[in-house]
Design a protein around this motif. Structure first.
Motif, PDB file in Angstrom:
ATOM      1  N   PRO A   1     -10.071 -11.159  73.743  1.00 54.55           N
ATOM      2  CA  PRO A   1     -10.505 -10.418  72.340  1.00 54.55           C
ATOM      3  C   PRO A   1     -10.953  -9.631  72.483  1.00 54.55           C
ATOM      4  O   PRO A   1     -11.617  -8.911  74.160  1.00 54.55           O
TER       5      PRO A   1
ATOM      6  N   ALA B   1      -8.804  -6.936  73.750  1.00 53.54           N
ATOM      7  CA  ALA B   1      -7.747  -5.919  74.698  1.00 53.54           C
ATOM      8  C   ALA B   1      -6.988  -5.365  73.898  1.00 53.54           C
ATOM      9  O   ALA B   1      -7.024  -4.424  74.513  1.00 53.54           O
TER      10      ALA B   1
ATOM     11  N   GLU C   1      -3.496  -3.867  68.359  1.00 57.24           N
ATOM     12  CA  GLU C   1      -2.767  -2.821  67.915  1.00 57.24           C
ATOM     13  C   GLU C   1      -1.809  -2.778  68.585  1.00 57.24           C
ATOM     14  O   GLU C   1      -0.334  -2.080  67.342  1.00 57.24           O
TER      15      GLU C   1
ATOM     16  N   ARG D   1     -16.015  -2.867  72.670  1.00 59.30           N
ATOM     17  CA  ARG D   1     -15.045  -2.162  71.838  1.00 59.30           C
ATOM     18  C   ARG D   1     -15.074  -3.199  70.098  1.00 59.30           C
ATOM     19  O   ARG D   1     -14.710  -2.541  69.008  1.00 59.30           O
TER      20      ARG D   1
ATOM     21  N   ARG E   1     -15.018  -2.882  65.996  1.00 60.95           N
ATOM     22  CA  ARG E   1     -12.969  -3.003  64.777  1.00 60.95           C
ATOM     23  C   ARG E   1     -13.278  -3.015  63.240  1.00 60.95           C
ATOM     24  O   ARG E   1     -14.449  -3.273  63.212  1.00 60.95           O
TER      25      ARG E   1
ATOM     26  N   TYR F   1      -7.959  -1.510  62.125  1.00 65.94           N
ATOM     27  CA  TYR F   1      -8.500   0.337  62.870  1.00 65.94           C
ATOM     28  C   TYR F   1      -9.463  -0.368  64.172  1.00 65.94           C
ATOM     29  O   TYR F   1     -10.581  -1.004  64.307  1.00 65.94           O
TER      30      TYR F   1
ATOM     31  N   HIS G   1      -9.639   4.741  66.630  1.00 64.23           N
ATOM     32  CA  HIS G   1      -8.103   3.676  65.206  1.00 64.23           C
ATOM     33  C   HIS G   1      -8.674   4.313  64.306  1.00 64.23           C
ATOM     34  O   HIS G   1      -8.399   2.735  63.475  1.00 64.23           O
TER      35      HIS G   1
ATOM     36  N   ASP H   1      -6.708   1.981  79.041  1.00 68.52           N
ATOM     37  CA  ASP H   1      -5.392   3.157  78.777  1.00 68.52           C
ATOM     38  C   ASP H   1      -5.469   3.287  77.225  1.00 68.52           C
ATOM     39  O   ASP H   1      -6.101   1.996  76.489  1.00 68.52           O
TER      40      ASP H   1
ATOM     41  N   ILE I   1      -4.309   3.105  73.282  1.00 67.60           N
ATOM     42  CA  ILE I   1      -3.822   2.725  72.573  1.00 67.60           C
ATOM     43  C   ILE I   1      -2.287   3.015  72.739  1.00 67.60           C
ATOM     44  O   ILE I   1      -1.221   2.157  73.198  1.00 67.60           O
TER      45      ILE I   1
ATOM     46  N   VAL J   1      -0.483   1.893  76.314  1.00 70.79           N
ATOM     47  CA  VAL J   1      -0.368   1.578  76.657  1.00 70.79           C
ATOM     48  C   VAL J   1       1.034   1.196  75.761  1.00 70.79           C
ATOM     49  O   VAL J   1       2.061   0.196  76.460  1.00 70.79           O
TER      50      VAL J   1
HETATM   51  P1  ADP Z   1      -7.058  -8.364  70.096  1.00 70.85           P
HETATM   52  O1  ADP Z   1      -6.171  -7.672  68.781  1.00 70.85           O
HETATM   53  O2  ADP Z   1      -6.715  -7.825  71.608  1.00 70.85           O
HETATM   54  O3  ADP Z   1      -8.391  -9.179  70.036  1.00 70.85           O
HETATM   55  P2  ADP Z   1      -7.480  -6.069  69.077  1.00 70.85           P
HETATM   56  O4  ADP Z   1      -6.020  -4.868  69.475  1.00 70.85           O
HETATM   57  O5  ADP Z   1      -8.099  -5.853  67.549  1.00 70.85           O
HETATM   58  O6  ADP Z   1      -7.789  -6.842  69.617  1.00 70.85           O
HETATM   59  O7  ADP Z   1      -8.128  -4.643  69.032  1.00 70.85           O
HETATM   60  C1  ADP Z   1      -9.353  -4.345  69.358  1.00 70.85           C
HETATM   61  C2  ADP Z   1     -10.394  -3.306  68.494  1.00 70.85           C
HETATM   62  O8  ADP Z   1     -10.571  -2.517  69.725  1.00 70.85           O
HETATM   63  C3  ADP Z   1      -9.575  -2.573  67.998  1.00 70.85           C
HETATM   64  O9  ADP Z   1     -11.062  -1.757  66.867  1.00 70.85           O
HETATM   65  C4  ADP Z   1      -9.020  -1.467  68.272  1.00 70.85           C
HETATM   66  O10 ADP Z   1      -8.424  -0.769  67.472  1.00 70.85           O
HETATM   67  C5  ADP Z   1      -9.174  -1.356  69.385  1.00 70.85           C
HETATM   68  N1  ADP Z   1      -8.799  -1.165  70.627  1.00 70.85           N
HETATM   69  C6  ADP Z   1      -7.303  -1.662  70.813  1.00 70.85           C
HETATM   70  N2  ADP Z   1      -6.248  -1.531  71.903  1.00 70.85           N
HETATM   71  C7  ADP Z   1      -7.315  -0.478  72.387  1.00 70.85           C
HETATM   72  C8  ADP Z   1      -7.523   0.827  73.380  1.00 70.85           C
HETATM   73  N3  ADP Z   1      -5.601   0.760  74.365  1.00 70.85           N
HETATM   74  N4  ADP Z   1      -7.773   1.819  73.459  1.00 70.85           N
HETATM   75  C9  ADP Z   1      -9.254   2.074  72.731  1.00 70.85           C
HETATM   76  N5  ADP Z   1      -9.665   1.543  71.944  1.00 70.85           N
HETATM   77  C10 ADP Z   1      -8.906   0.180  71.477  1.00 70.85           C
END
Ligand code: ADP
Ligand code: AMP
Length: 214
Positions: A10, A12, A16, A118, A122, A132, A137, A199, A201, A204
């Motif tokens: 969760p 990761a 995004e 992180r 969120r 976001y 983001h 890395d 967003i 990646v």
């Molecule tokens: P997952 O779907 O794997 O649970 P999310 O895509 O919701 O993860 O990302 C979790 C949080 O971290 C969100 O607030 C997102 O904006 C942020 N985030 C996602 N990828 C990155 C990244 N590479 N670097 C910094 N923040 C990120």
């Protein structure tokens, strides 16, 4: 390719990456989002689901698979991105029957400490699932979704104690999915790419796009 999958703890960054791929014709099949929508209905099943979500527990396999089956049969011929499914060996064993065996699996690798930090930042749009982050983001206008203008919310399960429960389940049940995909790799053509989820967003995403274009 018609089915790809993101695997990772969760926070990761699966959501995004999926959101960016949506713009190039992929559809997101996020069981977390399907479950949040089912919970919002507030019927008997929805209330039970909400309880699992708020505890960070895994929702029973049959309920999840029913939601996936309904979603997939409602949209034939779609290119799917699996986000958060399968999470258990029992779910993975049904991928073939659901016509959802992925041709490529992207594994987002991130240490637990980073995840907790992180997820504290969120925010999501509940209806679309768009995600976001306060720092990494931010939305164009504070506190509202870029596309709909709806107010963004913190997820009830993005609290530190629930995050720890979700991480423990990830390590116990979902990380072993990798063994499953490594095992089936010989049986049909399956690509596996490991990505450094620490890395940025966009970096990646550039790696994901390069793999899909190759
Ligand atoms: P997952 O779907 O794997 O649970 P999310 O895509 O919701 O993860 O990302 C979790 C949080 O971290 C969100 O607030 C997102 O904006 C942020 N985030 C996602 N990828 C990155 C990244 N590479 N670097 C910094 N923040 C990120
Ligand atoms: P996610 O949006 O992927 O972070 O998922 C949020 C929550 O939904 C998880 O913590 C679980 O409670 C539940 N969930 C999502 N996908 C599954 C799944 N495939 N199997 C069981 N529970 C799930």
């Amino acid at each position: 390719m018609s089915v790809i999958m993101f695997l990772g703890p969760p926070g990761a960054g699966k959501g995004e990456q999926c959101a960016r791929l949506e713009a190039s014709g992929w559809q997101i099949l996020s069981t977390g989002q399907l479950l949040r929508q089912a919970a919002a209905l507030q019927d008997a099943r929805g209330l039970q689901i909400r309880d699992y979500l708020n505890r960070g527990a895994l929702v029973p396999d049959e309920w999840v698979v029913d939601l996936v089956r309904d979603r997939v049969s409602a949209s034939p011929g779609v290119r799917w991105i699996l986000d958060g499914f399968p999470r258990t060996e029992a779910q993975a064993s049904l991928l073939g029957a659901l016509h959802l065996l992925p041709q490529h699996v992207f594994v987002l690798v991130a240490p637990d400490d980073l995840i907790v930090a992180r997820l504290g930042g969120r925010m999501i749009d509940l209806e679309s699932g768009r995600v976001y982050h306060d720092l990494y983001h931010p939305p164009k206008h504070a506190g509202v979704d870029d596309e709909s203008g709806r107010p963004l919310v913190r997820r009830d399960d993005d609290r530190p104690e629930v995050i720890r429960a979700r991480l423990a389940l990830y390590h116990a049940h979902t990380a072993p999915m990798l063994d499953f995909f490594e095992r089936v790799q010989g049986a049909y053509p399956l690509g596996l790419t490991y990505l450094d989820a620490t890395d940025r967003i966009e970096h990646v995403y550039a790696c994901v796009s390069a793999v899909l274009a190759s």
